[in-house]
Design a protein around this motif. Sequence first.
Motif, PDB file in Angstrom:
ATOM      1  N   MET A 115      -0.896  -3.624  13.050  1.00  0.00           N
ATOM      2  CA  MET A 115       0.499  -3.919  12.765  1.00  0.00           C
ATOM      3  C   MET A 115       1.258  -2.634  12.467  1.00  0.00           C
ATOM      4  N   PHE A 116       2.549  -2.670  12.644  1.00  0.00           N
ATOM      5  CA  PHE A 116       3.410  -1.587  12.214  1.00  0.00           C
ATOM      6  C   PHE A 116       4.115  -2.031  10.948  1.00  0.00           C
ATOM      7  N   THR A 117       4.186  -1.137   9.987  1.00  0.00           N
ATOM      8  CA  THR A 117       4.839  -1.454   8.733  1.00  0.00           C
ATOM      9  C   THR A 117       5.901  -0.399   8.451  1.00  0.00           C
ATOM     10  N   LEU A 118       6.377  -0.333   7.210  1.00  0.00           N
ATOM     11  CA  LEU A 118       7.467   0.568   6.867  1.00  0.00           C
ATOM     12  C   LEU A 118       6.993   1.653   5.906  1.00  0.00           C
ATOM     13  N   LEU A 119       7.459   2.867   6.153  1.00  0.00           N
ATOM     14  CA  LEU A 119       7.289   3.986   5.226  1.00  0.00           C
ATOM     15  C   LEU A 119       8.658   4.249   4.627  1.00  0.00           C
ATOM     16  N   ARG A 120       8.741   4.160   3.310  1.00  0.00           N
ATOM     17  CA  ARG A 120      10.025   4.243   2.614  1.00  0.00           C
ATOM     18  C   ARG A 120      10.064   5.503   1.757  1.00  0.00           C
ATOM     19  N   GLY A 121      11.092   6.309   1.956  1.00  0.00           N
ATOM     20  CA  GLY A 121      11.293   7.499   1.130  1.00  0.00           C
ATOM     21  C   GLY A 121      12.225   7.195  -0.021  1.00  0.00           C
ATOM     22  N   VAL A 122      11.792   7.517  -1.241  1.00  0.00           N
ATOM     23  CA  VAL A 122      12.597   7.238  -2.434  1.00  0.00           C
ATOM     24  C   VAL A 122      12.534   8.424  -3.391  1.00  0.00           C
ATOM     25  N   TYR A 123      13.520   8.495  -4.274  1.00  0.00           N
ATOM     26  CA  TYR A 123      13.467   9.408  -5.415  1.00  0.00           C
ATOM     27  C   TYR A 123      12.743   8.699  -6.560  1.00  0.00           C
ATOM     28  N   PRO A 124      12.312   9.414  -7.587  1.00  0.00           N
ATOM     29  CA  PRO A 124      11.636   8.755  -8.726  1.00  0.00           C
ATOM     30  C   PRO A 124      12.452   7.637  -9.370  1.00  0.00           C
ATOM     31  N   GLY A 132      10.061  -4.173 -10.476  1.00  0.00           N
ATOM     32  CA  GLY A 132       8.875  -5.022 -10.415  1.00  0.00           C
ATOM     33  C   GLY A 132       7.629  -4.252 -10.001  1.00  0.00           C
ATOM     34  N   MET A 133       7.790  -3.026  -9.548  1.00  0.00           N
ATOM     35  CA  MET A 133       6.647  -2.255  -9.067  1.00  0.00           C
ATOM     36  C   MET A 133       5.808  -1.746 -10.228  1.00  0.00           C
ATOM     37  N   ARG A 134       4.482  -1.839 -10.060  1.00  0.00           N
ATOM     38  CA  ARG A 134       3.533  -1.359 -11.066  1.00  0.00           C
ATOM     39  C   ARG A 134       2.394  -0.627 -10.368  1.00  0.00           C
ATOM     40  N   LEU A 135       1.955   0.453 -10.961  1.00  0.00           N
ATOM     41  CA  LEU A 135       0.805   1.165 -10.415  1.00  0.00           C
ATOM     42  C   LEU A 135      -0.473   0.385 -10.705  1.00  0.00           C
ATOM     43  N   GLU A 136      -1.238   0.141  -9.657  1.00  0.00           N
ATOM     44  CA  GLU A 136      -2.543  -0.493  -9.817  1.00  0.00           C
ATOM     45  C   GLU A 136      -3.625   0.558 -10.014  1.00  0.00           C
ATOM     46  N   SER A 137      -3.454   1.694  -9.387  1.00  0.00           N
ATOM     47  CA  SER A 137      -4.389   2.808  -9.547  1.00  0.00           C
ATOM     48  C   SER A 137      -3.687   4.085  -9.117  1.00  0.00           C
ATOM     49  N   GLY A 138      -4.177   5.224  -9.588  1.00  0.00           N
ATOM     50  CA  GLY A 138      -3.601   6.505  -9.206  1.00  0.00           C
ATOM     51  C   GLY A 138      -2.289   6.792  -9.919  1.00  0.00           C
ATOM     52  N   ARG A 139      -1.372   7.448  -9.197  1.00  0.00           N
ATOM     53  CA  ARG A 139      -0.090   7.857  -9.774  1.00  0.00           C
ATOM     54  C   ARG A 139       0.980   7.790  -8.685  1.00  0.00           C
ATOM     55  N   TRP A 140       2.245   8.000  -9.121  1.00  0.00           N
ATOM     56  CA  TRP A 140       3.348   8.058  -8.169  1.00  0.00           C
ATOM     57  C   TRP A 140       3.382   9.438  -7.511  1.00  0.00           C
ATOM     58  N   PRO A 141       3.964   9.557  -6.311  1.00  0.00           N
ATOM     59  CA  PRO A 141       4.047  10.869  -5.650  1.00  0.00           C
ATOM     60  C   PRO A 141       4.903  11.848  -6.448  1.00  0.00           C
ATOM     61  N   ASN A 142       4.528  13.111  -6.425  1.00  0.00           N
ATOM     62  CA  ASN A 142       5.328  14.162  -7.045  1.00  0.00           C
ATOM     63  C   ASN A 142       6.477  14.547  -6.128  1.00  0.00           C
ATOM     64  N   GLY A 143       7.606  14.924  -6.713  1.00  0.00           N
ATOM     65  CA  GLY A 143       8.756  15.334  -5.922  1.00  0.00           C
ATOM     66  C   GLY A 143       8.446  16.555  -5.070  1.00  0.00           C
ATOM     67  N   GLY A 144       8.797  16.495  -3.800  1.00  0.00           N
ATOM     68  CA  GLY A 144       8.585  17.615  -2.893  1.00  0.00           C
ATOM     69  C   GLY A 144       7.183  17.741  -2.343  1.00  0.00           C
ATOM     70  N   ALA A 145       6.270  16.867  -2.765  1.00  0.00           N
ATOM     71  CA  ALA A 145       4.875  16.951  -2.327  1.00  0.00           C
ATOM     72  C   ALA A 145       4.619  15.954  -1.198  1.00  0.00           C
ATOM     73  N   ALA A 146       3.714  16.323  -0.307  1.00  0.00           N
ATOM     74  CA  ALA A 146       3.336  15.450   0.812  1.00  0.00           C
ATOM     75  C   ALA A 146       2.324  14.429   0.307  1.00  0.00           C
TER      76      ALA A 146
END
Length: 388
Positions: A115-124, A132-146
């Motif tokens: 399937m094709f899905t969506l990649l969404r770019g957001v600021y923090p 409603g979003m909650r981290l299940e594991s790991g962390r959120w992306p850092n600004g400017g990082a891939a």
Amino acid sequence: MIPIRYNLRSLMVRRATAAMTASVVALVVMLLFILSGFVAGLRATVMQNALPDNYIVLSRGVTDEGGSFITHEQYEIIKSRPQIATTADGQALVSPEVITGFNPDPAAPVTSGVMFTLLRGVYPIGYQVHRGMRLESGRWPNGGAAEMVVGRKLAARYPNLAVGSDFKFGPRTFKIVGVFSDRDSARESEMLTDLNVLTQEVHVANGFEVLHVVLKPGTHDDFAKSLTTDSRVRVDTMSEQDFYSKQTQFVDQLRALGLIVALVLAIGSVFGAMNTMYSAVARRTSEIGVLRVLGFSRFNVLASFVIESIVLALAGGVLGEILGVLVAYSTGLSSQLMNVGEFIFRFRLTPGAFVSGMIAAVIIGALGGLLPAWRASRIGLVESLRSV
């Protein structure tokens, strides 16, 4: 009225033909039952994206996120509106976003049904707007990082998107740093990354595709009017509830296709019930005469045969819903992830599925029994008594 136990006794006498008719009705009801579970699961997944007091801003005349474009200048103007809620430190709850199509498993062959899905770019700030979003594991992306975070449903569907794995998108390799949930919504079918990084990859310059905003309670009309009267911005705004309701119109189209199939089967069921009841009328001519002698009217006879047909169909309806539940749980349908387009969802049984199945059974029974019942009510008293 003729006692209903008379009809039950008649059905037991003709148990073989009654069982065959009930089985056909059960097939129709089972199909409707399973279709309702698909539709309810898909609709609920899309509508869970919407939050109270959350609104979406799109360029004027556009009805989907991907076709919109909002400049940086328009974003700054909109961001300054007093109707927009703020964080504790005074930051406006406005999330500018860019969306692009995304293949979650580029190594898979085309024939595998990826399937094709969506990649969404957001600021923090987006993680607070979509609260409603909650981290299940790991962390959120850092600004400017891939870096990327993956929705819970997408991660469950594609093991290659596990936390810690690398993912190549365009010329850059991204690191999967987290898995998030969002109240079982369609956003769990997406991936998120830093907005500035994504705009470099998809070459979106000097703007965004959509704004998601949180408004102060009761200020939407003022907010919409301020945007309409400001010539510097040409945008439309609506609640997320309204926006995602429009996005579910394709669900109604899928439901309509399923109903066409069910209707064809239902017509067969009606004729099956009709054939069964005509046979019953032919065999019970003498009984009809006795009922008339006992003082029951033509209407009583008609109502009795219609009720008998409905009872037969209801038995098929109950059987169909039991079969539907058994199929859903024995095949794993109720727990496995499915997708339509970019939406990953789960089959969901709702009270509406049970009610619609029984309503369909009643309609089939009533339509199938009406003409035979009319025939029974028109049999003359003398004619019926001759067959005694």
